[in-house]
Design a protein around this motif. Sequence first.
Motif, PDB file in Angstrom:
ATOM      1  N   VAL A   1     -51.452   8.610-121.144  1.00 46.41           N
ATOM      2  CA  VAL A   1     -51.335   9.204-122.453  1.00 46.41           C
ATOM      3  C   VAL A   1     -50.612  10.535-122.313  1.00 46.41           C
ATOM      4  CG1 VAL A   1     -52.643  10.234-124.351  1.00 46.41           C
ATOM      5  CG2 VAL A   1     -53.399   8.103-123.369  1.00 46.41           C
ATOM      6  N   ILE A   2     -49.714  10.816-123.225  1.00 47.62           N
ATOM      7  CA  ILE A   2     -49.004  12.092-123.267  1.00 47.62           C
ATOM      8  C   ILE A   2     -49.413  12.801-124.549  1.00 47.62           C
ATOM      9  CG2 ILE A   2     -46.769  13.235-123.327  1.00 47.62           C
ATOM     10  CD1 ILE A   2     -45.653  10.706-121.916  1.00 47.62           C
ATOM     11  N   LEU A   3     -49.911  14.027-124.390  1.00 45.61           N
ATOM     12  CA  LEU A   3     -50.385  14.818-125.526  1.00 45.61           C
ATOM     13  C   LEU A   3     -49.807  16.222-125.468  1.00 45.61           C
ATOM     14  CD1 LEU A   3     -54.176  13.920-125.246  1.00 45.61           C
ATOM     15  CD2 LEU A   3     -52.627  13.112-127.024  1.00 45.61           C
ATOM     16  N   GLY A   4     -49.789  16.898-126.598  1.00 38.29           N
ATOM     17  CA  GLY A   4     -49.490  18.315-126.631  1.00 38.29           C
ATOM     18  C   GLY A   4     -50.762  19.077-126.311  1.00 38.29           C
ATOM     19  N   GLY A   5     -50.619  20.352-125.985  1.00 37.23           N
ATOM     20  CA  GLY A   5     -51.804  21.142-125.679  1.00 37.23           C
ATOM     21  C   GLY A   5     -51.663  22.587-126.094  1.00 37.23           C
ATOM     22  N   TYR A   6     -52.762  23.155-126.569  1.00 36.47           N
ATOM     23  CA  TYR A   6     -52.822  24.595-126.832  1.00 36.47           C
ATOM     24  C   TYR A   6     -53.220  25.340-125.559  1.00 36.47           C
ATOM     25  CZ  TYR A   6     -52.709  23.590-131.846  1.00 36.47           C
ATOM     26  OH  TYR A   6     -52.360  23.169-133.093  1.00 36.47           O
ATOM     27  N   GLN A   7     -54.153  24.759-124.799  1.00 41.26           N
ATOM     28  CA  GLN A   7     -54.591  25.337-123.525  1.00 41.26           C
ATOM     29  C   GLN A   7     -54.992  24.215-122.577  1.00 41.26           C
ATOM     30  OE1 GLN A   7     -57.996  27.742-124.676  1.00 41.26           O
ATOM     31  NE2 GLN A   7     -56.793  29.610-124.546  1.00 41.26           N
ATOM     32  N   VAL A   8     -54.792  24.493-121.275  1.00 39.19           N
ATOM     33  CA  VAL A   8     -55.329  23.624-120.231  1.00 39.19           C
ATOM     34  C   VAL A   8     -56.091  24.523-119.266  1.00 39.19           C
ATOM     35  CG1 VAL A   8     -54.809  22.075-118.309  1.00 39.19           C
ATOM     36  CG2 VAL A   8     -53.504  21.900-120.426  1.00 39.19           C
ATOM     37  N   GLY A   9     -57.320  24.130-118.945  1.00 35.11           N
ATOM     38  CA  GLY A   9     -58.152  24.897-118.022  1.00 35.11           C
ATOM     39  C   GLY A   9     -57.879  24.520-116.578  1.00 35.11           C
TER      40      GLY A   9
ATOM     41  N   ASP B   1     -48.110  31.380-124.936  1.00 32.61           N
ATOM     42  CA  ASP B   1     -48.135  31.300-126.394  1.00 32.61           C
ATOM     43  C   ASP B   1     -47.102  32.256-126.997  1.00 32.61           C
ATOM     44  OD1 ASP B   1     -49.286  33.872-126.466  1.00 32.61           O
ATOM     45  OD2 ASP B   1     -51.298  33.129-126.919  1.00 32.61           O
ATOM     46  N   ARG B   2     -47.021  32.317-128.300  1.00 37.70           N
ATOM     47  CA  ARG B   2     -45.976  33.129-128.936  1.00 37.70           C
ATOM     48  C   ARG B   2     -46.155  34.626-128.693  1.00 37.70           C
ATOM     49  NH1 ARG B   2     -47.209  31.634-135.128  1.00 37.70           N
ATOM     50  NH2 ARG B   2     -49.456  31.503-134.882  1.00 37.70           N
ATOM     51  N   ASP B   3     -47.336  35.026-128.225  1.00 35.36           N
ATOM     52  CA  ASP B   3     -47.577  36.427-127.885  1.00 35.36           C
ATOM     53  C   ASP B   3     -47.413  36.688-126.388  1.00 35.36           C
ATOM     54  OD1 ASP B   3     -48.183  37.165-130.563  1.00 35.36           O
ATOM     55  OD2 ASP B   3     -50.201  36.347-130.319  1.00 35.36           O
TER      56      ASP B   3
END
Length: 120
Positions: free
Chosen positions: A1-9, A49-51
């Motif tokens: 499965v290929i997904l987008g992510g906001y964070q990976v730990g 991220d954008r910051d």
Amino acid sequence: VILGGYQVGAYGDLANWDTGREDPIPAVGGAMDLVAGARRIFVMMQHVDRDGRPKIVPECTYPLTGKAVVDRIYSALAIIDITPDGLRVRAMVRGLDFAMLQARTAVDLKLDDAWIELAP
């Protein structure tokens, strides 16, 4: 499965449906079902991220989609495998050195002996 992510730990935890910000509506979809049943999970995302804050972090601060589910990260800067020995860099974009990549990552990285350079 290929997904987008906001964070990976650091141990392969994935947060990809809510940033906790008040303005957008959380996008709970089928990702939790996908990570529960998939044999391998690849995450595609920006490296920061954008910051300018790292999105590869010791522990996710956003709500989790799945715990210890990510096998590989494809970021805008590198390809990184989540292994029992830690995060292993398989490839980096041309012109980026390992120290620069590490500075943009909140988790210790290991450079694979056979790492390759990617065209930007």
